[in-house]
Design a protein around this motif. Structure first.
Motif, PDB file in Angstrom:
ATOM      1  N   TYR A 190     -31.405 -25.714 -56.197  1.00  0.00           N
ATOM      2  CA  TYR A 190     -31.520 -24.286 -56.518  1.00  0.00           C
ATOM      3  C   TYR A 190     -32.966 -23.810 -56.366  1.00  0.00           C
ATOM      4  O   TYR A 190     -33.246 -22.762 -55.758  1.00  0.00           O
ATOM      5  N   SER A 191     -33.894 -24.557 -56.935  1.00  0.00           N
ATOM      6  CA  SER A 191     -35.295 -24.166 -56.901  1.00  0.00           C
ATOM      7  C   SER A 191     -35.821 -24.116 -55.468  1.00  0.00           C
ATOM      8  O   SER A 191     -36.477 -23.146 -55.064  1.00  0.00           O
ATOM      9  N   ALA A 192     -35.516 -25.145 -54.678  1.00  0.00           N
ATOM     10  CA  ALA A 192     -36.015 -25.215 -53.309  1.00  0.00           C
ATOM     11  C   ALA A 192     -35.436 -24.087 -52.452  1.00  0.00           C
ATOM     12  O   ALA A 192     -36.160 -23.445 -51.669  1.00  0.00           O
ATOM     13  N   LEU A 193     -34.139 -23.834 -52.581  1.00  0.00           N
ATOM     14  CA  LEU A 193     -33.505 -22.766 -51.802  1.00  0.00           C
ATOM     15  C   LEU A 193     -34.042 -21.387 -52.195  1.00  0.00           C
ATOM     16  O   LEU A 193     -34.281 -20.530 -51.339  1.00  0.00           O
ATOM     17  N   THR A 194     -34.224 -21.173 -53.499  1.00  0.00           N
ATOM     18  CA  THR A 194     -34.717 -19.880 -53.967  1.00  0.00           C
ATOM     19  C   THR A 194     -36.132 -19.632 -53.462  1.00  0.00           C
ATOM     20  O   THR A 194     -36.471 -18.527 -53.027  1.00  0.00           O
ATOM     21  N   ARG A 195     -36.982 -20.668 -53.496  1.00  0.00           N
ATOM     22  CA  ARG A 195     -38.347 -20.522 -52.988  1.00  0.00           C
ATOM     23  C   ARG A 195     -38.350 -20.332 -51.472  1.00  0.00           C
ATOM     24  O   ARG A 195     -39.197 -19.631 -50.928  1.00  0.00           O
ATOM     25  N   GLN A 196     -37.380 -20.951 -50.800  1.00  0.00           N
ATOM     26  CA  GLN A 196     -37.320 -20.828 -49.350  1.00  0.00           C
ATOM     27  C   GLN A 196     -36.983 -19.402 -48.906  1.00  0.00           C
ATOM     28  O   GLN A 196     -37.590 -18.867 -47.986  1.00  0.00           O
ATOM     29  N   ILE A 197     -36.010 -18.764 -49.596  1.00  0.00           N
ATOM     30  CA  ILE A 197     -35.633 -17.398 -49.204  1.00  0.00           C
ATOM     31  C   ILE A 197     -36.504 -16.352 -49.887  1.00  0.00           C
ATOM     32  O   ILE A 197     -36.581 -15.198 -49.443  1.00  0.00           O
ATOM     33  N   GLY A 198     -37.165 -16.733 -50.996  1.00  0.00           N
ATOM     34  CA  GLY A 198     -38.129 -15.849 -51.644  1.00  0.00           C
ATOM     35  C   GLY A 198     -37.558 -14.646 -52.357  1.00  0.00           C
ATOM     36  O   GLY A 198     -38.225 -13.607 -52.456  1.00  0.00           O
ATOM     37  N   LYS A 199     -36.327 -14.753 -52.863  1.00  0.00           N
ATOM     38  CA  LYS A 199     -35.759 -13.622 -53.597  1.00  0.00           C
ATOM     39  C   LYS A 199     -34.657 -14.096 -54.536  1.00  0.00           C
ATOM     40  O   LYS A 199     -34.185 -15.230 -54.449  1.00  0.00           O
ATOM     41  N   SER A 200     -34.246 -13.208 -55.452  1.00  0.00           N
ATOM     42  CA  SER A 200     -33.204 -13.524 -56.427  1.00  0.00           C
ATOM     43  C   SER A 200     -31.829 -13.561 -55.772  1.00  0.00           C
ATOM     44  O   SER A 200     -31.633 -13.044 -54.663  1.00  0.00           O
ATOM     45  N   GLY A 201     -30.877 -14.158 -56.482  1.00  0.00           N
ATOM     46  CA  GLY A 201     -29.499 -14.110 -56.020  1.00  0.00           C
ATOM     47  C   GLY A 201     -28.740 -15.411 -56.062  1.00  0.00           C
ATOM     48  O   GLY A 201     -27.525 -15.429 -55.972  1.00  0.00           O
ATOM     49  N   GLY A 202     -29.424 -16.556 -56.183  1.00  0.00           N
ATOM     50  CA  GLY A 202     -28.733 -17.834 -56.279  1.00  0.00           C
ATOM     51  C   GLY A 202     -27.866 -18.141 -55.078  1.00  0.00           C
ATOM     52  O   GLY A 202     -28.197 -17.785 -53.938  1.00  0.00           O
ATOM     53  N   SER A 203     -26.733 -18.786 -55.326  1.00  0.00           N
ATOM     54  CA  SER A 203     -25.851 -19.215 -54.233  1.00  0.00           C
ATOM     55  C   SER A 203     -25.389 -18.029 -53.385  1.00  0.00           C
ATOM     56  O   SER A 203     -25.206 -18.148 -52.172  1.00  0.00           O
ATOM     57  N   TYR A 204     -25.212 -16.877 -54.023  1.00  0.00           N
ATOM     58  CA  TYR A 204     -24.831 -15.668 -53.283  1.00  0.00           C
ATOM     59  C   TYR A 204     -25.887 -15.312 -52.237  1.00  0.00           C
ATOM     60  O   TYR A 204     -25.584 -15.066 -51.063  1.00  0.00           O
ATOM     61  N   ALA A 205     -27.144 -15.309 -52.640  1.00  0.00           N
ATOM     62  CA  ALA A 205     -28.232 -14.949 -51.726  1.00  0.00           C
ATOM     63  C   ALA A 205     -28.408 -15.989 -50.626  1.00  0.00           C
ATOM     64  O   ALA A 205     -28.716 -15.638 -49.481  1.00  0.00           O
ATOM     65  N   TYR A 206     -28.198 -17.266 -50.965  1.00  0.00           N
ATOM     66  CA  TYR A 206     -28.345 -18.307 -49.945  1.00  0.00           C
ATOM     67  C   TYR A 206     -27.331 -18.089 -48.813  1.00  0.00           C
ATOM     68  O   TYR A 206     -27.658 -18.226 -47.629  1.00  0.00           O
ATOM     69  N   LEU A 207     -26.087 -17.763 -49.193  1.00  0.00           N
ATOM     70  CA  LEU A 207     -25.039 -17.544 -48.191  1.00  0.00           C
ATOM     71  C   LEU A 207     -25.325 -16.292 -47.363  1.00  0.00           C
ATOM     72  O   LEU A 207     -25.107 -16.267 -46.151  1.00  0.00           O
ATOM     73  N   ARG A 208     -25.828 -15.253 -48.027  1.00  0.00           N
ATOM     74  CA  ARG A 208     -26.178 -14.028 -47.305  1.00  0.00           C
ATOM     75  C   ARG A 208     -27.292 -14.293 -46.292  1.00  0.00           C
ATOM     76  O   ARG A 208     -27.282 -13.758 -45.183  1.00  0.00           O
ATOM     77  N   GLU A 209     -28.238 -15.122 -46.682  1.00  0.00           N
ATOM     78  CA  GLU A 209     -29.356 -15.431 -45.805  1.00  0.00           C
ATOM     79  C   GLU A 209     -28.885 -16.129 -44.531  1.00  0.00           C
ATOM     80  O   GLU A 209     -29.482 -15.967 -43.459  1.00  0.00           O
ATOM     81  N   LEU A 210     -27.793 -16.896 -44.645  1.00  0.00           N
ATOM     82  CA  LEU A 210     -27.222 -17.589 -43.495  1.00  0.00           C
ATOM     83  C   LEU A 210     -26.280 -16.705 -42.684  1.00  0.00           C
ATOM     84  O   LEU A 210     -25.764 -17.123 -41.646  1.00  0.00           O
ATOM     85  N   GLY A 211     -26.012 -15.499 -43.207  1.00  0.00           N
ATOM     86  CA  GLY A 211     -25.111 -14.588 -42.516  1.00  0.00           C
ATOM     87  C   GLY A 211     -23.645 -14.821 -42.816  1.00  0.00           C
ATOM     88  O   GLY A 211     -22.770 -14.260 -42.152  1.00  0.00           O
ATOM     89  N   TRP A 212     -23.361 -15.623 -43.833  1.00  0.00           N
ATOM     90  CA  TRP A 212     -21.978 -15.933 -44.210  1.00  0.00           C
ATOM     91  C   TRP A 212     -21.533 -14.962 -45.303  1.00  0.00           C
ATOM     92  O   TRP A 212     -21.367 -15.330 -46.465  1.00  0.00           O
ATOM     93  N   ASN A 213     -21.350 -13.708 -44.931  1.00  0.00           N
ATOM     94  CA  ASN A 213     -21.145 -12.640 -45.909  1.00  0.00           C
ATOM     95  C   ASN A 213     -19.802 -12.724 -46.634  1.00  0.00           C
ATOM     96  O   ASN A 213     -19.703 -12.390 -47.819  1.00  0.00           O
ATOM     97  N   ARG A 214     -18.757 -13.138 -45.935  1.00  0.00           N
ATOM     98  CA  ARG A 214     -17.454 -13.248 -46.605  1.00  0.00           C
ATOM     99  C   ARG A 214     -17.475 -14.328 -47.676  1.00  0.00           C
ATOM    100  O   ARG A 214     -16.952 -14.147 -48.772  1.00  0.00           O
TER     101      ARG A 214
END
Length: 407
Positions: free
Chosen positions: A72-96
Motif C-alpha cells: 500500500y505504502s509503495a503504490l501510494t508513493r508511486q502514484i502520489g495521491k490518495s485513493g488506495g486500491s481504487y486509485a491504483y486501478l485508475r492509474e492503470l486505466g482499469w476503470n471498471r
C-alpha cells in the motif's frame, strides 16, 4: 518538483484552516482504525477456532498486514495521491475494476463502522448492566457524535485519535502485563487435555483478519498529510507493528486471567471480564473505558478516511457529484453523513457477527489484489508483496472453508 508539490499542498491545507497530518497523527489514525472493534470484539471468536494458538493467529495476521502495508505504502508513493486500491486501478486505466472496488470498499468500511459501534454499545451498556435497547442507543449515539467530530475537520478528528489511542494502549498493555505476570498457560486451553491443532492457527488468522483492517486507511488520507511520502512510509509499518504486539500480548495475558472457556462464553465483552479478574471493579471499569475509547476512535478513523475515498471517486466521475462536496470547514460532508447514516441502519437491523466474517473475507481479497498490483507495478520490495499475496489468498481460502463448515 515533487517536493514543491508537497509544500504547495501543505500550504493549501494550512490556508484552509486545517493542520495536515504528520507522522504522529497518521500513526494514531492507523492504530485507531485497527484496534477498534478489533481485539475487543474478535478475541472470543478466534479463541473458538484457534484455542491456545490464538496469539499465533494474531502474529500471522500481523505479518500479512505488514507485507500488505509495504505494498500500500509503495503504490501510494508511486502514484502520489490518495485513493488506495481504487486509485491504483485508475492509474492503470482499469476503470471498471476500479468502480467495482470502490463500491465494495465503501460497503465494507460502512459495515466495519457498524461493527465498531456495536462494540461500543455492548461495553458501554455492560458497565451499567443495561438492557438491549441501551446497547443500541449507545451504538447509534457513538456514530452520531463521531460524525459530528469529523464534520469539524481533520485537526479535531486527529486530536481525538491521539488521546483515544494512547489511552486504550496503556490499558490493554497493563491488562496483558498483569495476565502474563500470573503465568497460567493451562488457562489458554478451551478444553483441558484437548489442545487445538496447530493448523487451527491458520484458520484463526483468516477469521480474525478484520482486526487488522484499518492501516490502509492512510492511503486515503495521503492528500491530508505533511510530507506525505515520508509520513506514510514511517507511520504505516509502525502502526501495524504496535498493533500486532498489542494483540499478541492481550491474547495471552487476558486469556490467562479469565480463561479461554469464559472468554468464549462472554465474547461480546470478553476483555471486561479479564479486567475484573485482574483488578476487580477498577479493572472492569478501566477495560470498559478502553473498549469504548477504542471503538470510538475506530469509528472516527474509518468515517474520516472513507468519506475521502468516496470524494476521490466522485471527482473522477465514478460516484455522484455530491460525494465531492466540501463544506466551509473543507470537509466532505455528504460522504460523512451517508456512511454514518447507513452504519446506523446496519446497527439497528444487521446481524453483525456473521457480517464480521464476511468483512474479513472481503479485506483479505482486497489485500491480495493490492499485493498483486505492487508486484505488477514494481512498487516496493517484490518479495514482500509476493509474500503478502500468497498469505492473503491462503487466509481467504481458509476462511472460506471455515464459513462453508469444511474445516
Amino acid at each position: 518538483m515533487n517536493q514543491a508539490i508537497d509544500q504547495e499542498g501543505d500550504e493549501q491545507a494550512l490556508g484552509s484552516g486545517e493542520e495536515p497530518l504528520g507522522p504522529g497523527g497518521a500513526w494514531a489514525m492507523a492504530v485507531g482504525g485497527m484496534i477498534g472493534g478489533g481485539i475487543f470484539s474478535t478475541l472470543g471468536v478466534v479463541i473458538t477456532v484457534a484455542g491456545h494458538w490464538t496469539w499465533f493467529s494474531f502474529m500471522l495476521g500481523g505479518l500479512l498486514a505488514l507485507a500488505s502495508g509495504e505494498s500500500y505504502s509503495a503504490l501510494t508513493r508511486q502514484i502520489g495521491k490518495s485513493g488506495g486500491s481504487y486509485a491504483y486501478l485508475r492509474e492503470l486505466g482499469w476503470n471498471r475494476a476500479a468502480l467495482a472496488v470502490v463500491w465494495t470498499l465503501i460497503a465494507g468500511y460502512t459495515l466495519t463502522v457498524s461493527v465498531y459501534a456495536v462494540t461500543f454499545g455492548a461495553y458501554a451498556a455492560n458497565v451499567f448492566h443495561a438492557a438491549t435497547w441501551a446497547k443500541l442507543f449507545a451504538a447509534v449515539a457513538a456514530i452520531v457524535v463521531l460524525a459530528g467530530v469529523n464534520l469539524m475537520g481533520a485537526a479535531q478528528a486527529t486530536l481525538l485519535e491521539k488521546v483515544a489511542v494512547w489511552g486504550k494502549l496503556m490499558i490493554l498493555l497493563a491488562l496483558a502485563g498483569i495476565g502474563m505476570w500470573h503465568w497460567a498457560p493451562e488457562r489458554l486451553l478451551l478444553q483441558a487435555g484437548q489442545p487445538v491443532g496447530f493448523g487451527a492457527a491458520l484458520v484463526g488468522m483468516g477469521v480474525v483478519f478484520m482486526a487488522y483492517e484499518g492501516f490502509q486507511l492512510l492511503s486515503y488520507d495521503y492528500d491530508e498529510m505533511r510530507d506525505a511520502p515520508r509520513t506514510i512510509r514511517v507511520a504505516m509499518p509502525a502502526a501495524i507493528l504496535v498493533t500486532m504486539a498489542t494483540y499478541m500480548m492481550v491474547a495471552v495475558g487476558a486469556t490467562m486471567l479469565a480463561g479461554a472457556p469464559a472468554i468464549v462464553q462472554q465474547e461480546e465483552v470478553a476483555l471486561a471480564l479479564a479486567g475484573r479478574e485482574a483488578l476487580g471493579l477498577a479493572g472492569f471499569i478501566a477495560v470498559s473505558i478502553a473498549a469504548t475509547f477504542s471503538a470510538g476512535s475506530a469509528i472516527n478513523a474509518t468515517v474520516f478516511a472513507t468519506a475521502r475515498l468516496a470524494e476521490s471517486a466522485a471527482l473522477d466521475g465514478e460516484l455522484p457529484a455530491l460525494f465531492a462536496s466540501r463544506d466551509e470547514r473543507d470537509v466532505p460532508w455528504f460522504g460523512t453523513l451517508v456512511i454514518s447514516g447507513v452504519a446506523i441502519v446496519l446497527v439497528l437491523i444487521g446481524n453483525i457477527a456473521s457480517l464480521v466474517e464476511g468483512a474479513s473475507l472481503v479485506f483479505l481479497l482486497i489485500f491480495a489484489l493490492v499485493n498483486w498490483l505492487a508486484v505488477h507495478c514494481r512498487a516496493g520490495r517484490r518479495w514482500v508483496s509476493i509474500c503478502g499475496l500468497c498469505g492473503s489468498l491462503a487466509g481467504a481460502v481458509m476462511l472460506l472453508l471455515y464459513l462453508l463448515d469444511l474445516v
